[in-house]
Design a protein around this motif. Structure first.
Motif, PDB file in Angstrom:
ATOM      1  N   ALA A 213      24.499  37.255 -28.224  1.00 46.13           N
ATOM      2  CA  ALA A 213      25.718  36.441 -28.274  1.00 46.13           C
ATOM      3  C   ALA A 213      26.869  37.232 -28.900  1.00 46.13           C
ATOM      4  CB  ALA A 213      25.466  35.168 -29.068  1.00 46.13           C
ATOM      5  N   PRO A 214      28.095  37.038 -28.423  1.00 46.76           N
ATOM      6  CA  PRO A 214      29.220  37.828 -28.945  1.00 46.76           C
ATOM      7  C   PRO A 214      29.745  37.355 -30.296  1.00 46.76           C
ATOM      8  CG  PRO A 214      29.977  36.336 -27.216  1.00 46.76           C
ATOM      9  CD  PRO A 214      28.485  36.206 -27.280  1.00 46.76           C
ATOM     10  N   GLU A 215      29.535  36.088 -30.656  1.00 43.39           N
ATOM     11  CA  GLU A 215      30.078  35.570 -31.903  1.00 43.39           C
ATOM     12  C   GLU A 215      29.403  36.211 -33.110  1.00 43.39           C
ATOM     13  OE1 GLU A 215      29.213  33.740 -29.413  1.00 43.39           O
ATOM     14  OE2 GLU A 215      30.886  32.444 -28.838  1.00 43.39           O
ATOM     15  N   ARG A 216      30.210  36.548 -34.118  1.00 48.81           N
ATOM     16  CA  ARG A 216      29.716  37.192 -35.334  1.00 48.81           C
ATOM     17  C   ARG A 216      28.733  36.289 -36.082  1.00 48.81           C
ATOM     18  NH1 ARG A 216      27.768  38.472 -39.262  1.00 48.81           N
ATOM     19  NH2 ARG A 216      28.346  39.993 -40.870  1.00 48.81           N
ATOM     20  N   ALA A 217      28.939  34.979 -36.037  1.00 50.38           N
ATOM     21  CA  ALA A 217      28.089  34.058 -36.800  1.00 50.38           C
ATOM     22  C   ALA A 217      26.662  34.011 -36.271  1.00 50.38           C
ATOM     23  CB  ALA A 217      28.695  32.653 -36.790  1.00 50.38           C
ATOM     24  N   PHE A 218      26.456  34.406 -35.000  1.00 49.88           N
ATOM     25  CA  PHE A 218      25.104  34.391 -34.457  1.00 49.88           C
ATOM     26  C   PHE A 218      24.253  35.528 -35.028  1.00 49.88           C
ATOM     27  CE2 PHE A 218      26.545  31.697 -30.805  1.00 49.88           C
ATOM     28  CZ  PHE A 218      25.612  30.699 -30.986  1.00 49.88           C
TER      29      PHE A 218
END
Length: 422
Positions: free
Chosen positions: A384-389
């Motif tokens: 996933a591209p989101e940092r939080a993932f």
């Protein structure tokens, strides 16, 4: 005399040289073990360091108008909770006047904030009837910024939050309107496109259902196959061919078993795609060779005197095997089963081939419903591209490691129990 002394001195020198070589070998072995432990500690430590922040999340306090004009007590679900939250944000930060600024302002809270508010009202209707301060989940960007994972000093174009949004967050923090709480959603939610809402419950249940099917199929079949091959099968050409094929299957890449499940279980038999039933059947094919090989080795390790004594006392070959030999080999069989189940728990490739890579939000309630598995969930979040993932991925790996530790503890307890019994 001189020749004797010379031989003695040469022998002493050779012995000293050999002792030094053994010492060097021991030092090299200790260094290799220390280096391996250092790498292991570094790897596990880095995973724990990244994953521990996923167990915390941030909430924002909003002053919400929950009067009857916004929420009808007789029909709570018809209320526009998202509009109520947006109105509270605009009232808190009146400087957001332009459309783009309002969009950024609304992005401070989670997209699930309206559902959270509705659930809180349904659980406690007494909060209706006026203005109330309600805590709702912050967005993933606000969450990782509050955890210090976004540097405010880098150029504005290189971070997800601009200066105006950071100013709003600072204002909330100064007024005590933002706090850190334990992230229960990580354990109670299924997967989500939004990192702050994503959880592992659906993947955890899917793994448990798949492993249940795998164990119910592979353990009895593997044990009985090992008993037959080791104790009753005639030693001829056919048994040698079977033994060679079992050993070869233990080394086959796991994705091959996924292709086998795709072509047979899904295409030929038409079983439900992405279901724990098919996943467990594929994993059982993969673990069977390991269980059979370990179980045969355990049976082979039982002293022949046990068999001979049982047969000498008049027991039949079946009685001697199942009443005396198999119980003594059972601890080793449990070890083999645990090794196979551990491989099945952490394997991803065969599950990808049968469709368990699907985006699953709901928790599966049966063996036939679509599901995913924990290693597949880790694979999806890692991509996933989101940092939080990233922190979600590390936290899920920690859960997977804990699951493996619990399985091994259970195996040790069962093994010790049977060792004491027999």
């Amino acid at each position: 005399m001189t020749s004797t002394n010379t031989s003695f001195l040469k022998g002493q020198a050779h012995l000293t040289k050999r002792h030094r070589a053994e010492t060097r070998f021991q030092m090299m072995g200790r260094f290799a073990i220390a280096l391996s432990l250092a790498f292991l500690i570094f790897m596990v430590g880095s995973i724990f360091w990244q994953g521990k922040s996923a167990l915390q999340t941030h909430q924002i306090a909003l002053k919400l108008d929950l009067s009857a004009k916004n929420v009808d007590p007789a029909d709570i679900r018809s209320a526009r909770f998202d509009a109520i939250i947006k109105a509270a944000l605009r009232e808190t930060f009146p400087d957001a006047t332009k459309r783009a600024e309002k969009r950024k302002l609304y992005g401070l809270v989670s997209t699930d904030a309206g559902f959270e508010l509705r659930n809180q009202i349904e659980e406690d209707p007494s909060i209706l009837g006026g203005t109330q301060i309600i805590w709702v989940s912050a967005s993933d960007d606000v969450d990782i910024f509050s955890k210090g994972q976004i540097d405010r000093h880098v150029p504005e174009s290189d971070r997800r939050l601009d200066d105006q949004q950071i100013g709003w967050i600072d204002n909330l923090a100064e007024n005590g309107a933002i706090k850190s709480v334990f992230n229960t959603k990580f354990f109670t939610n299924g997967d989500s496109r939004e990192p702050e809402l994503a959880g592992i419950l659906s993947a955890l249940v899917g793994s448990a259902l798949s492993l249940s099917v795998c164990f119910l199929l592979s353990f009895p079949i593997g044990i009985l196959s090992a008993v037959y091959l080791e104790e009753f099968a005639p030693k001829n050409r056919w048994s040698d061919i079977i033994e060679i094929n079992i050993n070869n299957l233990a080394a086959v890449p796991s994705i091959v078993f996924g292709l086998l499940g795709l072509s047979i279980f899904l295409s030929t038999f038409g079983l439900p795609r992405s279901s724990p039933l098919v996943g467990g059947m594929v994993l059982s094919l993969m673990t069977l060779p390991t269980i059979i090989i370990a179980s045969r080795a355990s049976l082979r390790a039982v002293p022949p005197s046990i068999r001979e004594a049982a047969l000498g006392m008049g027991a039949s070959p079946v009685q001697a095997t199942f009443h005396h030999v198999a119980p003594l080999a059972l601890p080793g069989m449990f070890t083999g089963a645990i090794v196979g189940m551990a491989r099945a728990l952490g394997d991803t490739a065969p599950l990808l081939m049968i469709g368990m890579v699907a985006f699953i939000v709901d928790v599966p309630k049966s063996f036939l419903e679509p599901a995913t598995a924990l290693p597949v969930q880790i694979f999806l979040w890692a991509d996933a591209p989101e940092r939080a993932f990233l922190e979600k991925t590390s936290a899920a790996i920690i859960v997977l490691l804990l699951f493996l530790v619990l399985m091994n503890i259970a195996a040790i307890i069962l093994r010790k129990k049977y060792e004491l019994r027999f």
